[in-house]
Design an enzyme around this catalytic site. Structure first.
Site, mmCIF file in Angstrom:
data_model
loop_
_atom_site.group_PDB
_atom_site.id
_atom_site.type_symbol
_atom_site.label_atom_id
_atom_site.label_comp_id
_atom_site.label_asym_id
_atom_site.label_seq_id
_atom_site.Cartn_x
_atom_site.Cartn_y
_atom_site.Cartn_z
ATOM 1 N N GLU A 12 0.829 -1.209 0.000
ATOM 2 C CA GLU A 12 0.000 0.000 0.000
ATOM 3 C C GLU A 12 0.868 1.266 0.000
ATOM 4 O OE1 GLU A 12 -3.027 0.397 -0.582
ATOM 5 O OE2 GLU A 12 -3.821 -1.623 -0.356
ATOM 6 N N TYR A 43 -6.059 6.630 4.483
ATOM 7 C CA TYR A 43 -6.274 5.607 3.454
ATOM 8 C C TYR A 43 -5.534 4.307 3.799
ATOM 9 C CZ TYR A 43 -5.519 2.627 -0.408
ATOM 10 O OH TYR A 43 -5.428 1.473 -1.145
ATOM 11 N N ASP A 48 -9.637 6.431 -2.008
ATOM 12 C CA ASP A 48 -8.451 6.861 -2.761
ATOM 13 C C ASP A 48 -8.949 7.539 -4.037
ATOM 14 O OD1 ASP A 48 -9.291 4.834 -4.428
ATOM 15 O OD2 ASP A 48 -7.300 3.951 -4.683
ATOM 16 N N CYS A 99 -14.610 2.281 -14.306
ATOM 17 C CA CYS A 99 -15.004 3.679 -14.148
ATOM 18 C C CYS A 99 -13.736 4.548 -14.222
ATOM 19 C CB CYS A 99 -15.726 3.865 -12.816
ATOM 20 S SG CYS A 99 -16.610 5.422 -12.707
ATOM 21 N N CYS A 108 -20.575 -1.887 -16.617
ATOM 22 C CA CYS A 108 -20.351 -1.591 -15.198
ATOM 23 C C CYS A 108 -21.339 -2.344 -14.304
ATOM 24 C CB CYS A 108 -20.492 -0.084 -14.986
ATOM 25 S SG CYS A 108 -20.304 0.385 -13.276
ATOM 26 N N CYS A 135 -26.264 4.185 -10.775
ATOM 27 C CA CYS A 135 -25.397 5.328 -11.052
ATOM 28 C C CYS A 135 -26.185 6.546 -11.531
ATOM 29 C CB CYS A 135 -24.353 4.934 -12.101
ATOM 30 S SG CYS A 135 -23.228 6.285 -12.470
HETATM 31 FE FE1 SF4 Z 1 -18.766 4.811 -13.494
HETATM 32 FE FE2 SF4 Z 1 -21.401 5.066 -13.293
HETATM 33 FE FE3 SF4 Z 1 -20.316 4.512 -15.635
HETATM 34 FE FE4 SF4 Z 1 -20.327 2.682 -13.678
HETATM 35 S S1 SF4 Z 1 -22.083 3.494 -14.728
HETATM 36 S S2 SF4 Z 1 -18.625 3.186 -15.037
HETATM 37 S S3 SF4 Z 1 -20.065 3.983 -11.890
HETATM 38 S S4 SF4 Z 1 -20.024 6.370 -14.449
#
Ligand code: SF4
Length: 361
Positions: free
Chosen positions: A6, A90, A108, A162, A172, A178
């Protein structure tokens, strides 16, 4: 091992870290072994990884665990951050969740991006209020039974899906949740307002009223960042002093930097900071004066050979080294009252604890 990786991975890519990590773990596989290492050895192994104080503080923390904490690593994020030098919020969260299973979140750069998009947080993502809110979210979201896996997955989502420029929203796994994606697909939602549309005056998560949604950017409207501070501009004169060693091979003088501050304890060619706008003639004089102190005898400014300039960008400093060389006849008696110094061959120089900037020089 988690702690070491880390720390090494802060500000540095995985591909660069792997070799350093393997060598480090081989040399110091236990806290006890690391506690006995010298700063010199740590700097030698760290050379080229940048942000040298990270290595130094890892070693100091290992020493503290062994000598003051009975060899027992603290096991919670709170104690890790409170007791160990170099362990911030973190790292403490990462070690506590991954190594000790504590249900605590991490934030992070990757997590900031994912959460700001998921919740359409449009205020400056480096502001303390937003950061605090993101920590609250991360601590709420973390999976209670697999906190380490969850945290790593969230960071990995930011690193692989993302991503900053062209996120793969179609692939995703959290696309249903989202808000940035919903906003991109359907425009401004009416029924449930996004944080930025809720109209609460002075909300510290909303974008400033002057910064509208830019539809050409889509989800990458988030996160918003404040303009970067300009790095400090600095100039340093440095001199490669060269002599013939006992076997006729050239040797170079290196001197050790102070044990605190930038590049603490690392070795370099004798160097002196220059005021801005100094004429070439004046630069030579400043350097010659500096070398006089090292060598205990006057150095003619005119004897210094100008080699060229080397630019190196540290995190916050745009540094230009003005490089001179000076071949010497005969031996030089170095003043032992000054910082440690030594003559090295080119091979020894490459293996010594010197920064990447000095290797460029
Ligand atoms: Fe990022 Fe939202 Fe796209 Fe997923 S759907 S990659 S969380 S912007």
């Amino acid at each position: 091992a988690v702690w070491v990786s880390e720390i090494m991975l802060q500000q540095t890519q995985v591909a660069t870290v792997i070799d350093y990590y393997n060598r480090w773990m081989q040399k110091w596989p236990t806290l006890q072994a690391l506690a006995q290492a010298s700063l010199e050895e740590v700097n030698e192994l760290w050379a080229g990884l940048g942000y040298y104080s990270r290595g130094k503080r890892l070693q100091e923390a290992a020493k503290k665990v062994v000598s003051e904490l009975g060899g027992q690593m603290p096991r919670t994020a709170e104690d890790l951050q409170k007791l160990l030098p170099g362990v911030g919020r973190y790292t403490a969260g990462a070690v506590a969740s991954i190594s000790f299973g504590q249900a605590t979140g991490v934030v992070d750069g990757n997590v900031i991006r994912v959460l700001c998009r998921l919740r359409c947080i449009g205020a400056d993502s480096s502001s303390p209020a937003v950061i605090e809110q993101l920590w609250d979210m991360a601590n709420t979201l973390v999976d209670r039974s697999h906190p380490g896996d969850f945290n790593q997955a969230l960071m990995e989502l930011g690193a692989t899906v993302c991503v900053p420029k062209a996120p793969l929203c179609g692939d995703c796994p959290v696309k249903q949740h989202c808000r940035a994606r919903r906003r991109k697909l359907f425009g401004k939602p009416n029924a449930v307002p996004d944080v930025e549309d809720c109209g609460v005056e002075g909300c510290h998560l909303c974008p400033p009223a002057t910064e509208l949604w830019d539809s050409s950017l889509g989800v990458t409207n988030f996160p918003r960042k404040a303009a970067k501070k300009q790095p400090k501009v600095a100039r340093t004169a440095t001199c490669v002093l060269e002599r013939r060693g006992c076997h006729g091979a050239p040797e170079y003088l290196i001197v050790q930097r102070p044990s605190s501050g930038l590049l603490a304890g690392l070795w370099e060619f004798p160097s002196v900071p220059l005021d801005q706008g100094l004429q070439e003639k004046k630069q030579r004089e400043v350097l010659a004066h500096h070398l006089h102190a090292w060598m205990g005898r006057p150095v003619m400014a005119g004897a210094l050979q100008f080699i060229g300039e080397v630019v190196h960008i540290f995190s916050h400093i745009h540094q230009t080294y003005v490089v001179y060389s000076l071949p010497l006849d005969g031996d030089v008696t170095l003043d032992p009252a000054l910082s440690p110094s030594r003559w090295v061959t080119e091979e020894e120089f490459c293996a010594a604890a010197v920064s990447t900037a000095m290797k460029k020089v």
